[in-house]
Structure formats: structure tokens, C-alpha cells
Design a protein around this motif. Structure first.
Motif, PDB file in Angstrom:
ATOM      1  N   ASN A  20       6.234  -4.202  -6.721  1.00 27.60           N
ATOM      2  CA  ASN A  20       4.641  -4.717  -5.820  1.00 27.60           C
ATOM      3  C   ASN A  20       4.819  -5.712  -5.021  1.00 27.60           C
ATOM      4  O   ASN A  20       3.987  -5.633  -3.710  1.00 27.60           O
ATOM      5  CB  ASN A  20       4.179  -6.348  -7.057  1.00 27.60           C
ATOM      6  N   LYS A  21       6.242  -6.608  -4.510  1.00 27.79           N
ATOM      7  CA  LYS A  21       6.091  -6.984  -3.117  1.00 27.79           C
ATOM      8  C   LYS A  21       6.436  -6.067  -1.997  1.00 27.79           C
ATOM      9  O   LYS A  21       6.225  -6.770  -0.456  1.00 27.79           O
ATOM     10  CB  LYS A  21       7.638  -7.981  -3.427  1.00 27.79           C
ATOM     11  N   ARG A  22       7.177  -5.511  -1.728  1.00 27.05           N
ATOM     12  CA  ARG A  22       7.679  -4.122  -1.055  1.00 27.05           C
ATOM     13  C   ARG A  22       8.061  -2.786  -1.592  1.00 27.05           C
ATOM     14  O   ARG A  22       8.446  -2.093  -2.213  1.00 27.05           O
ATOM     15  CB  ARG A  22       9.628  -4.293  -0.797  1.00 27.05           C
ATOM     16  N   PRO A  23       6.019  -2.576  -1.465  1.00 26.33           N
ATOM     17  CA  PRO A  23       5.800  -1.077  -2.199  1.00 26.33           C
ATOM     18  C   PRO A  23       6.873  -0.153  -1.583  1.00 26.33           C
ATOM     19  O   PRO A  23       7.232   0.056   0.105  1.00 26.33           O
ATOM     20  CB  PRO A  23       4.571  -0.901  -2.333  1.00 26.33           C
ATOM     21  N   ARG A  24       7.358   1.247  -2.373  1.00 23.45           N
ATOM     22  CA  ARG A  24       8.146   1.458  -1.416  1.00 23.45           C
ATOM     23  C   ARG A  24       7.084   3.384  -1.014  1.00 23.45           C
ATOM     24  O   ARG A  24       5.937   4.051  -1.583  1.00 23.45           O
ATOM     25  CB  ARG A  24       8.821   2.749  -1.560  1.00 23.45           C
ATOM     26  N   ASN A  25       7.368   4.060   0.822  1.00 24.87           N
ATOM     27  CA  ASN A  25       6.545   4.997   0.251  1.00 24.87           C
ATOM     28  C   ASN A  25       4.786   4.627   0.618  1.00 24.87           C
ATOM     29  O   ASN A  25       4.257   5.154   0.668  1.00 24.87           O
ATOM     30  CB  ASN A  25       6.240   6.414  -0.165  1.00 24.87           C
ATOM     31  N   TYR A  26       4.409   3.522   1.492  1.00 19.55           N
ATOM     32  CA  TYR A  26       3.227   2.704   1.686  1.00 19.55           C
ATOM     33  C   TYR A  26       2.765   3.285   2.584  1.00 19.55           C
ATOM     34  O   TYR A  26       3.321   2.774   3.928  1.00 19.55           O
ATOM     35  CB  TYR A  26       3.098   1.396   1.119  1.00 19.55           C
ATOM     36  N   ARG A  27       2.246   4.203   3.037  1.00 20.28           N
ATOM     37  CA  ARG A  27       1.882   4.791   4.137  1.00 20.28           C
ATOM     38  C   ARG A  27       0.519   5.874   4.137  1.00 20.28           C
ATOM     39  O   ARG A  27       0.547   6.402   3.163  1.00 20.28           O
ATOM     40  CB  ARG A  27       2.619   5.145   5.125  1.00 20.28           C
ATOM     41  N   LYS A  28       0.349   6.390   4.593  1.00 25.04           N
ATOM     42  CA  LYS A  28      -0.786   7.771   5.087  1.00 25.04           C
ATOM     43  C   LYS A  28       0.590   8.647   5.096  1.00 25.04           C
ATOM     44  O   LYS A  28       0.969   8.461   6.308  1.00 25.04           O
ATOM     45  CB  LYS A  28      -1.747   7.379   6.648  1.00 25.04           C
ATOM     46  N   LEU A  29      -0.152   9.793   5.066  1.00 27.28           N
ATOM     47  CA  LEU A  29       0.384  11.521   4.958  1.00 27.28           C
ATOM     48  C   LEU A  29      -0.640  11.910   5.664  1.00 27.28           C
ATOM     49  O   LEU A  29      -1.465  12.420   4.973  1.00 27.28           O
ATOM     50  CB  LEU A  29       1.216  11.781   4.011  1.00 27.28           C
ATOM     51  N   ALA A  30       0.169  12.572   6.655  1.00 25.56           N
ATOM     52  CA  ALA A  30      -0.972  13.119   7.767  1.00 25.56           C
ATOM     53  C   ALA A  30      -0.396  14.529   7.145  1.00 25.56           C
ATOM     54  O   ALA A  30       0.161  15.024   6.650  1.00 25.56           O
ATOM     55  CB  ALA A  30      -0.896  13.764   8.859  1.00 25.56           C
ATOM     56  N   ALA A  31      -2.086  15.615   7.461  1.00 26.13           N
ATOM     57  CA  ALA A  31      -1.486  17.209   6.812  1.00 26.13           C
ATOM     58  C   ALA A  31      -1.411  17.656   5.502  1.00 26.13           C
ATOM     59  O   ALA A  31      -0.422  18.000   5.218  1.00 26.13           O
ATOM     60  CB  ALA A  31      -1.004  17.564   7.926  1.00 26.13           C
ATOM     61  N   ALA A  32      -1.551  16.233   4.703  1.00 26.66           N
ATOM     62  CA  ALA A  32      -1.609  16.438   3.058  1.00 26.66           C
ATOM     63  C   ALA A  32      -2.340  16.486   2.439  1.00 26.66           C
ATOM     64  O   ALA A  32      -3.938  16.479   2.796  1.00 26.66           O
ATOM     65  CB  ALA A  32      -0.580  15.588   2.555  1.00 26.66           C
ATOM     66  N   SER A  33      -2.441  16.989   0.975  1.00 29.80           N
ATOM     67  CA  SER A  33      -3.531  16.709  -0.182  1.00 29.80           C
ATOM     68  C   SER A  33      -3.664  15.269  -0.484  1.00 29.80           C
ATOM     69  O   SER A  33      -2.708  14.712  -0.734  1.00 29.80           O
ATOM     70  CB  SER A  33      -3.518  17.676  -1.424  1.00 29.80           C
ATOM     71  N   LYS A  34      -5.003  14.717  -0.572  1.00 34.79           N
ATOM     72  CA  LYS A  34      -5.438  13.498  -1.277  1.00 34.79           C
ATOM     73  C   LYS A  34      -6.041  13.272  -1.949  1.00 34.79           C
ATOM     74  O   LYS A  34      -6.947  13.844  -2.257  1.00 34.79           O
ATOM     75  CB  LYS A  34      -5.074  12.183   0.324  1.00 34.79           C
ATOM     76  N   ALA A  35      -6.582  12.124  -3.029  1.00 36.93           N
ATOM     77  CA  ALA A  35      -7.110  11.916  -3.841  1.00 36.93           C
ATOM     78  C   ALA A  35      -7.667  10.869  -3.525  1.00 36.93           C
ATOM     79  O   ALA A  35      -6.243   9.690  -3.790  1.00 36.93           O
ATOM     80  CB  ALA A  35      -6.765  12.204  -5.444  1.00 36.93           C
ATOM     81  N   GLU A  36      -8.348   9.904  -4.276  1.00 36.24           N
ATOM     82  CA  GLU A  36      -8.500   8.692  -4.312  1.00 36.24           C
ATOM     83  C   GLU A  36      -8.758   7.725  -5.744  1.00 36.24           C
ATOM     84  O   GLU A  36      -9.314   8.427  -6.426  1.00 36.24           O
ATOM     85  CB  GLU A  36      -9.510   7.895  -3.799  1.00 36.24           C
ATOM     86  N   GLY A  37      -8.550   7.461  -6.557  1.00 33.73           N
ATOM     87  CA  GLY A  37      -8.401   6.771  -7.720  1.00 33.73           C
ATOM     88  C   GLY A  37      -8.793   5.221  -7.921  1.00 33.73           C
ATOM     89  O   GLY A  37      -8.751   4.309  -7.015  1.00 33.73           O
ATOM     90  N   HIS A  38      -9.888   4.865  -8.840  1.00 33.07           N
ATOM     91  CA  HIS A  38     -10.289   3.716  -8.898  1.00 33.07           C
ATOM     92  C   HIS A  38     -10.585   3.398 -10.548  1.00 33.07           C
ATOM     93  O   HIS A  38     -10.427   4.591 -11.305  1.00 33.07           O
ATOM     94  CB  HIS A  38     -11.462   3.624  -8.520  1.00 33.07           C
ATOM     95  N   ASN A  39      -9.952   2.009 -10.552  1.00 33.73           N
ATOM     96  CA  ASN A  39      -9.991   1.646 -12.223  1.00 33.73           C
ATOM     97  C   ASN A  39     -10.406   0.604 -12.269  1.00 33.73           C
ATOM     98  O   ASN A  39     -10.497  -0.875 -11.847  1.00 33.73           O
ATOM     99  CB  ASN A  39      -8.694   1.029 -12.910  1.00 33.73           C
ATOM    100  N   PRO A  40     -12.021   0.536 -12.759  1.00 32.67           N
ATOM    101  CA  PRO A  40     -13.015  -0.402 -12.693  1.00 32.67           C
ATOM    102  C   PRO A  40     -13.078  -1.216 -13.651  1.00 32.67           C
ATOM    103  O   PRO A  40     -13.080  -2.459 -13.377  1.00 32.67           O
ATOM    104  CB  PRO A  40     -14.400   0.370 -13.074  1.00 32.67           C
ATOM    105  N   MET A  41     -12.162  -0.948 -14.794  1.00 33.46           N
ATOM    106  CA  MET A  41     -11.284  -2.440 -15.440  1.00 33.46           C
ATOM    107  C   MET A  41     -10.527  -3.555 -14.505  1.00 33.46           C
ATOM    108  O   MET A  41     -10.624  -4.466 -15.193  1.00 33.46           O
ATOM    109  CB  MET A  41     -10.014  -1.708 -16.679  1.00 33.46           C
ATOM    110  N   CYS A  42      -9.941  -2.920 -13.774  1.00 33.97           N
ATOM    111  CA  CYS A  42      -9.043  -4.418 -13.215  1.00 33.97           C
ATOM    112  C   CYS A  42      -9.427  -4.480 -11.893  1.00 33.97           C
ATOM    113  O   CYS A  42      -9.395  -5.301 -11.254  1.00 33.97           O
ATOM    114  CB  CYS A  42      -7.378  -4.132 -13.413  1.00 33.97           C
ATOM    115  N   GLY A  43     -10.110  -3.014 -11.241  1.00 35.09           N
ATOM    116  CA  GLY A  43     -10.835  -3.027 -10.117  1.00 35.09           C
ATOM    117  C   GLY A  43      -9.672  -3.002  -8.969  1.00 35.09           C
ATOM    118  O   GLY A  43      -9.981  -2.511  -7.785  1.00 35.09           O
TER     119      GLY A  43
END
Ligand code: ZN
Length: 150
Positions: A16-39
Motif C-alpha cells: 500500500n505504501k509503495r505500490p508496484r507497477n503504479y503507472r499508466k501503460l501506453a498502447a494497452a487495453s484498460k478498464a476502470e473499476g469502482h467499488n461503491p461499498m468502500c469508494g
């Protein structure tokens, strides 16, 4: 057992403190997720070629559990085939919902993911841990992503 719990706690806090692979990837497939229970909100980027995950990364804002889960997920999925990712996701989901008992985990390949095993006692938090995985699956299904539209 409590030593092990402490270790699991440390794994989650560290990711949580040092998330790995925390970045945007160019030319990649992507999806967004949302968990309304927790935000929790997460965007997962996946570069897949010939059925293998070449690279995977994420961005987002969420609780420690969702961030750590996304971070560990990206570490575990890089270089794996889509089929292997599916299997790991299924085992992870079974573990956090209490269906995969400790005695059945030999050779499951869960390893660091076992840090989330006690979530089966906290059903409200299970979605925090599985959100990045569901989002990763959605990204893999996103055939209209930047990669394929070029
Ligand atoms: Zn959460």
C-alpha cells in the motif's frame, strides 16, 4: 499463527505504501473499476500478446486492501498466460470468500496473495481485494483498446 498474521499485515502495508507497477501503460487495453461499498477506484492497464500478459500496471485511489491487492496482482501476472491469470484469480477469489481452505492451497501458487486470506472473515472487504482482478479481466476483454485499434 499470529507471527504469520503480522507478516501478512506487513505485506499489505508495504504494497500500500509503495505500490508496484503504479503507472499508466501506453498502447494497452484498460478498464476502470469502482467499488461503491468502500469508494475504491482503480484503472488497470494490460498489454497482452498471443495469450500472454506482457505487461500490467494500475492507477487509482482506494483503501490499503485494494491498493495492495492491485500491486501484488500486477507482480504476479506479468509474463503469465491469460489462462494462468484466470486460474490464479479463481483461486484468489475462492480463498477470500473462504471456499479454498488452507489445506487445499498447496501448489496453488497464491504465495503473497495469501496475505488476504483473513478477508473471508470480513465479507465487506472482499470486494476491495477482488476489484483489481475484476478490472484486469475487463481490461483483457477490451478488444477495442488502443493496442488493437492501431
Ligand atoms: Zn476498499
Amino acid at each position: 499463527m499470529s507471527d504469520l498474521n503480522e507478516l501478512y499485515q506487513e505485506i499489505i502495508l508495504d504494497h500500500n505504501k509503495r505500490p508496484r507497477n503504479y503507472r499508466k501503460l501506453a498502447a494497452a487495453s484498460k478498464a476502470e473499476g469502482h467499488n461503491p461499498m468502500c469508494g475504491d477506484r482503480v484503472t488497470v492497464y494490460v498489454k497482452e500478446k498471443d495469450g500472454r500478459i506482457e505487461d500490467v500496471a494500475f492507477e487509482g485511489l482506494g483503501c490499503a486492501i485494494s491498493t495492495a491487492s492491485a500491486s501484488i496482482m500486477t507482480e504476479r501476472l506479468k509474463g503469465r498466460t491469460v489462462a494462468e491469470a484466470d486460474t490464479l484469480f479463481r483461486r484468489f477469489q475462492d480463498m477470500v470468500t473462504g471456499k479454498l481452505l488452507p489445506g487445499d492451497r498447496d501448489g496453488s501458487g497464491l504465495d503473497a496473495l495469501e496475505a488476504f486470506q483473513h478477508l473471508s472473515d470480513y465479507p465487506m472487504r472482499v470486494k476491495c481485494a477482488t476489484l483489481p482482478w475484476h478490472t484486469m479481466k475487463a481490461a483483457l476483454g477490451d478488444r477495442d483498446g488502443a493496442e488493437s485499434s492501431r
